[in-house]
Design an enzyme around this catalytic site. Structure first.
Site, PDB file in Angstrom:
ATOM      1  N   ASP A 282       0.870  -1.174   0.000  1.00  0.00           N
ATOM      2  CA  ASP A 282       0.000   0.000   0.000  1.00  0.00           C
ATOM      3  C   ASP A 282       0.916   1.236   0.000  1.00  0.00           C
ATOM      4  O   ASP A 282       2.111   1.144   0.293  1.00  0.00           O
ATOM      5  CB  ASP A 282      -0.944  -0.011   1.211  1.00  0.00           C
ATOM      6  CG  ASP A 282      -2.168   0.893   0.971  1.00  0.00           C
ATOM      7  OD1 ASP A 282      -2.119   1.736   0.051  1.00  0.00           O
ATOM      8  OD2 ASP A 282      -3.168   0.762   1.713  1.00  0.00           O
TER       9      ASP A 282
HETATM   10  C1  BGC Z   1      -5.081   3.150  -0.069  1.00  0.00           C
HETATM   11  C2  BGC Z   1      -5.130   2.073  -1.139  1.00  0.00           C
HETATM   12  C3  BGC Z   1      -4.993   2.695  -2.497  1.00  0.00           C
HETATM   13  C4  BGC Z   1      -3.699   3.475  -2.549  1.00  0.00           C
HETATM   14  C5  BGC Z   1      -3.405   4.112  -3.884  1.00  0.00           C
HETATM   15  C6  BGC Z   1      -3.903   4.085  -0.253  1.00  0.00           C
HETATM   16  O1  BGC Z   1      -4.083   5.222   0.537  1.00  0.00           O
HETATM   17  O2  BGC Z   1      -5.047   2.546   1.196  1.00  0.00           O
HETATM   18  O3  BGC Z   1      -6.330   1.357  -1.032  1.00  0.00           O
HETATM   19  O4  BGC Z   1      -5.050   1.716  -3.491  1.00  0.00           O
HETATM   20  O5  BGC Z   1      -3.756   4.502  -1.576  1.00  0.00           O
HETATM   21  O6  BGC Z   1      -4.193   5.203  -4.109  1.00  0.00           O
END
Ligand code: BGC
Length: 741
Positions: A282
Site C-alpha cells: 500500500d
Molecule cells: C489506499 C489504497 C490505495 C492506494 C493508492 C492508499 O491510501 O489505502 O487502497 O489503493 O492509496 O491510491
C-alpha cells in the site's frame, strides 16, 4: 519448402507466408522474443524474459512511485494523465509500463485540476448487499473496461477487509462481515475486472479494519481465528479469481508490519495457499528493504508516501551484498511477470483514449444499485409508494440533485461533474462528491404525485412540508471516507430532522445513504427505512425504481446493524484520541466471531440482523434436505413465489453445531446462499454444495481443516435471526488440507 532464417524473414516481410500483419509481427516477435509466444505457459514466458533482464530493468518493475505532485514535488512521466501508481516497464523486451489506478467502484481520480469523469458502481458494501455474484462480475467487467479504455493495466480494486468495526471509514469499500459472502462477491468482481486483460489487486492484506492509527496499530489475532475469518475471505476470493496482485496493508499484524510480515506473505499467502502473483505495498506501507524483501513483499508501489525508495538502489545493494538472495530478487520480478503474462496484460497492451459507452455502463451500475438497496422496515406496507399518491415531500441530503459517494483514494468523479460543490474537506479525503443522479427527479417520473423538496436545513420548514404531504421521504446521509472513522450517529442534526418530520407525518420513509451501519434513535417513529448505501452513477434512478415498486426490493444486509455501541466487541475505537504516530495494539478478542457470529455468541439482539431485507412480495421455503455426498455437505430446498409480483429472493443456509465435539467460534455460520428471481406462482429448486472449510476448525499445528463427527443443524433462513426451516445432518469425521482439498 525449408526456409533459412534469412529467407524466412524476407518471406515474412514480403507477405509471402500470408496471414495478417498481426500474425506476422507475432511470428517475428516469437523468434526474437520467445516469451511473446502465446502458446507457452505464463510461467515459462516469465522465466524466458527474466533471463534477458538487467538488474536495473528488474528494479524498474520492483520500484515505482506515485506519479503526481506530492508535497510540492512534480513527478509526472510526460505525455499522459496519471493516477495512483507508475512503473517504467522494460519496453525493449515488450514489458509495458504499469499504470495503476484505484479502485473497487471504478476508475478513480486523485482530485486536483485533472480529474477523469468515469462511471461509478455502488459502494463495495452495496454490491455485497446484492448477494449476487453475477452482478458483481458484470460490475467488475464494466469498471475494468473503463480502466483499460483509460490506459490503465492495473486496477487497485478488490477490497475485502471484513467488517469487525462498524465505525471503520472504509467499510463502504469492502464487502461486509462474512468470509463466504465477501469471498464470493469480491472474487466475482475481480474475475470481471481481469476479463479485460488487466490486473486487479485484492486488498488490504490483512486486517486493516479501522482508519484510526492505521499506520501504527498492531492487530493481535491468533492463527486459527484468522484463518477462519479475515484470511478465509481472502483465500476464497483468491481461489475464485486469481487476482494478479495482493496489496499488503498499512497496519502491523502480530508485531510486524503487514508489508514485512513473514507469516502473512510467505507462510500463509505464498506457501500455504500457493499464491503465484505479486505482493504490492500500500502507498506508504513499506518500512524497510531487507526485511520487506525477505519476508515476502515483491514490489514497492507508493513512494514518496514511503520515506525512502527501499526497493531501488538499496535493494540493488542488498542483493549485491547477499542480504537478499539473487533467487529471491528474481522471484520478486518473476511473480510480476507471471501475472502480466497470465492476465493478458502483455499480450493486450492498454492505450489511453478508448471509447467508453457511458450510457450502457450506467445501466450496469443501475442494475447493481437496484439489487443493493435493502428495505429494513416497512410498516403498513407504506412502500412501494402507492400509485394514487397526490403529494410527496422529499427532504434532505441534496436529494433534489444527486446521491452521495464515499471519499478517499477510491473516489470516482462523476460524468457531467459533481451535483453539489464545496462540500467536505478541501484536501484528502475530500471533497464530498454527489453524483448527478437526482432521486427527486426520478421519483417524479414514476409518480403522478406533486413532489416538493426541502433541503432540511430548516427543520421547521421541513416538518411543515411533511405535514402538508401524504408521504415524506427523508434522505439522511453519513459521509465516510478513507482516513476517517465516522460516528454511528448521523451528523449535522439529521436525527432531529427525521424525528421532527416523523412527528409531522407518520407516513415517513427514511432513505439512508451511508457507508455502513448507523444507529437509529428515531426508528420507532418512522414507518419505513431503506438502506441505499452509496448508490453510484445511476443511484437516484435506482432508488426511485425501488421506492416506486418498479422492481422488487432485493438487497440483504451483508453486515449486522448494532442496536447500541455496547453490543460491539469494542466500545470505543482503539487509538481514538491518541497523539499521532502512537503505536498501540488492537486485540481481536472476538477471534473469528465477527458480526452475526458475535451477536449470536453474546445473545445480543441487533437492530437489524445480517442477511435481513424485506421484499415487496412473498416467497415460501420448503423441502429442506441435507445429505453428505462424497464427504461434501449438500443442501437442497425449494422456493415458491406465493405472492402477486416478480421477486428476487435470497435464501440463506446457516449451519449450527448442535454437538459438544464441535468448537466453533460461534453457534452458527453462513454456509451458502443463492439469489433467485421468481415469477408469481413459480417454484425453483436450489442445490448448494458447501465448502468443507465452512464446516471445519483449522488445526494450526498440522495445518489442516478438521471436521468433527456428529450431528449438525442445517437452517434455511431469511436472515441470521429469521430461521424458517431446520433439518439435522450427521457429518463424519474428516480433514482436508490447508487449501481445502
Ligand atoms: C489506499 C489504497 C490505495 C492506494 C493508492 C492508499 O491510501 O489505502 O487502497 O489503493 O492509496 O491510491
Amino acid at each position: 519448402m525449408r526456409l533459412s532464417l534469412n529467407l524466412f524473414a524476407v518471406a515474412i516481410s514480403l507477405g509471402l507466408l500470408g496471414g495478417t500483419s498481426a500474425v506476422r509481427s507475432q511470428t517475428l516477435a516469437a523468434t526474437s522474443q520467445p516469451w511473446m509466444d502465446r502458446s507457452l505457459a505464463a510461467e515459462q514466458r516469465a522465466a524466458l524474459v527474466l533471463k534477458e533482464m538487467t538488474v536495473d530493468e528488474k528494479i524498474h518493475l520492483l520500484s515505482g512511485y506515485f506519479p503526481n505532485d506530492f508535497n510540492g514535488i512534480k513527478r509526472q512521466p510526460a505525455g499522459r494523465l496519471q493516477a495512483a501508481g507508475y512503473f517504467k516497464g522494460v519496453p525493449r523486451l515488450g514489458i509495458p509500463e504499469l499504470h495503476e489506478t484505484d479502485a473497487g467502484v471504478g476508475v478513480a481520480s486523485q482530485g486536483g485540476p485533472h480529474v477523469r469523469e468515469r462511471t461509478s458502481l455502488p459502494s463495495g458494501i452495496a454490491t455485497a448487499a446484492t448477494w449476487n455474484p453475477a452482478l458483481a462480475y458484470q460490475g467488475g467487467a464494466m469498471i475494468g473496461a473503463e480502466a483499460r479504455a483509460s490506459g490503465f493495466n492495473v486496477l487497485l480494486a478488490g477490497g475485502i477487509n471484513l467488517m469487525r468495526e462498524p465505525r471503520n471509514g472504509r467499510n463502504f469499500e469492502y464487502a461486509g462481515e462474512d468470509p463466504w459472502l465477501a469471498g464470493q462477491i469480491v472474487g466475482a468482481q475481480i474475475r470481471g475486472i481481469q476479463s479485460n486483460h488487466i490486473v486487479s489487486t485484492i486488498k488490504h492484506f490483512a486486517a486493516n479494519d479501522q482508519e484510526t492509527g492505521r499506520n501504527h496499530l498492531d492487530v493481535k489475532l491468533g492463527d486459527q481465528a484468522a484463518r477462519t475469518s479475515d484470511l478465509l475471505a481472502f483465500q476464497f476470493a483468491i481461489e475464485d479469481a486469481s487476482p494478479g496482485s495482493v496489496m499488503c496493508a498499512y497496519n502491523r499484524y502480530n508485531g510486524d508490519y503487514s508489508c514485512e510480515n513473514d507469516y502473512l506473505l510467505n507462510q500463509v499467502l505464498k506457501q500455504d495457499w500457493g499464491y503465484r502473483g505479486w505482493v504490492m505495498s500500500d502507498w506508504g506501507a513499506v518500512h524497510s528493504t531487507i526485511p520487506a524483501a525477505n519476508r515476502g513483499l515483491d514490489q514497492q508501489s507508493g513512494w514518496p508516501f514511503d520515506h525512502s525508495q527501499y526497493f531501488a538502489g538499496a535493494l540493488k545493494e542488498a542483493v549485491e551484498n547477499g542480504h537478499v538472495s539473487q533467487a529471491r530478487f528474481d522471484d520478486m520480478v518473476k511473480r510480476i511477470l507471471w501475472a502480466l503474462f497470465d492476465k493478458g496484460v502483455i499480450d493486450h497492451p492498454v492505450a489511453e483514449g478508448g471509447a467508453i459507452d457511458f450510457a450502457a455502463h450506467a445501466k450496469v451500475t443501475q442494475a447493481d444499485a437496484e439489487e443493493a438497496i435493502v428495505l429494513l422496515k416497512n410498516e403498513n406496507k407504506l412502500l412501494p409508494l402507492a400509485p394514487g399518491l397526490k403529494s410527496i415531500a422529499i427532504i434532505g441530503s441534496h436529494a433534489d440533485v444527486g446521491v452521495l459517494s464515499g471519499g478517499g483514494s477510491s473516489q470516482v468523479y462523476p460524468v457531467g461533474g459533481m451535483a453539489v460543490t464545496g462540500l467536505g474537506p478541501k484536501g484528502f479525503p475530500g471533497p464530498q462528491v454527489y453524483f448527478p443522479s437526482s432521486p427527486l427527479k426520478a421519483i417524479a417520473t414514476y409518480s403522478k404525485a406533486q413532489v416538493r423538496y426541502a433541503d432540511g436545513n430548516d427543520i421547521v420548514a421541513a416538518a411543515q412540508l411533511a405535514a402538508s404531504s401524504e408521504v415524506a421521504i427523508v434522505f439522511a446521509n453519513q459521509w465516510a471516507a478513507e482516513g476517517i472513522d465516522p460516528s454511528l450517529m448521523l451528523a449535522d442534526g439529521q436525527d432531529k430532522l427525521i424525528a421532527a418530520v416523523a412527528k409531522a407525518n407518520p407516513n415517513t420513509v427514511v432513505v439512508l445513504e451511508t457507508g455502513g451501519p448507523v444507529l437509529m434513535p428515531w426508528l420507532n417513529q418512522v414507518s419505513a427505512v431503506v438502506e441505499a448505501w452509496y448508490s453510484g452513477t445511476a443511484g437516484g434512478e435506482a432508488i426511485a425504481r425501488v421506492l416506486s415498486g418498479e422492481v422488487d426490493v432485493s438487497g440483504r444486509l451483508p453486515v449486522s446493524f448494532p442496536a447500541s455501541l455496547d453490543q460491539l466487541p469494542r466500545l470505543r475505537i482503539d487509538g481514538e484520541g491518541m497523539p499521532p504516530n502512537t503505536r498501540f495494539a488492537v486485540h481481536y478478542d472476538e477471534g473469528a466471531a465477527i458480526g452475526y457470529k458475535w451477536y449470536d455468541l453474546k445473545n445480543h439482539k441487533p437492530l437489524f440482523a445480517f442477511g435481513h431485507g424485506l421484499s415487496y412480495g412473498s416467497v415460501a421455503y420448503s423441502a429442506l434436505a441435507a445429505r453428505v455426498v462424497n464427504g461434501r455437505l449438500t443442501v437442497t430446498f425449494t422456493l415458491t413465489n406465493d405472492g402477486q409480483r416478480i421477486v428476487k429472493d435470497v435464501p440463506q443456509v446457516y449451519l449450527s453445531a448442535a454437538n459438544a465435539n464441535v468448537h466453533w467460534e460461534a453457534p452458527k455460520r453462513l454456509v451458502g446462499f443463492e439469489k433467485v428471481e421468481l415469477k408469481p406462482g413459480e417454484s425453483h429448486a436450489v442445490t448448494l454444495n458447501v465448502d468443507p472449510r465452512l464446516l471445519a476448525v483449522f488445526d494450526t499445528a498440522d495445518k489442516r481443516w478438521k471436521i468433527a463427527a456428529g450431528e449438525y443443524r442445517v437452517e434455511l433462513a431469511k436472515s441470521a435471526t429469521d430461521i424458517r426451516h431446520k433439518v439435522a445432518v450427521r457429518l463424519p469425521e474428516s480433514s482436508i488440507d490447508v487449501r481445502g482439498k
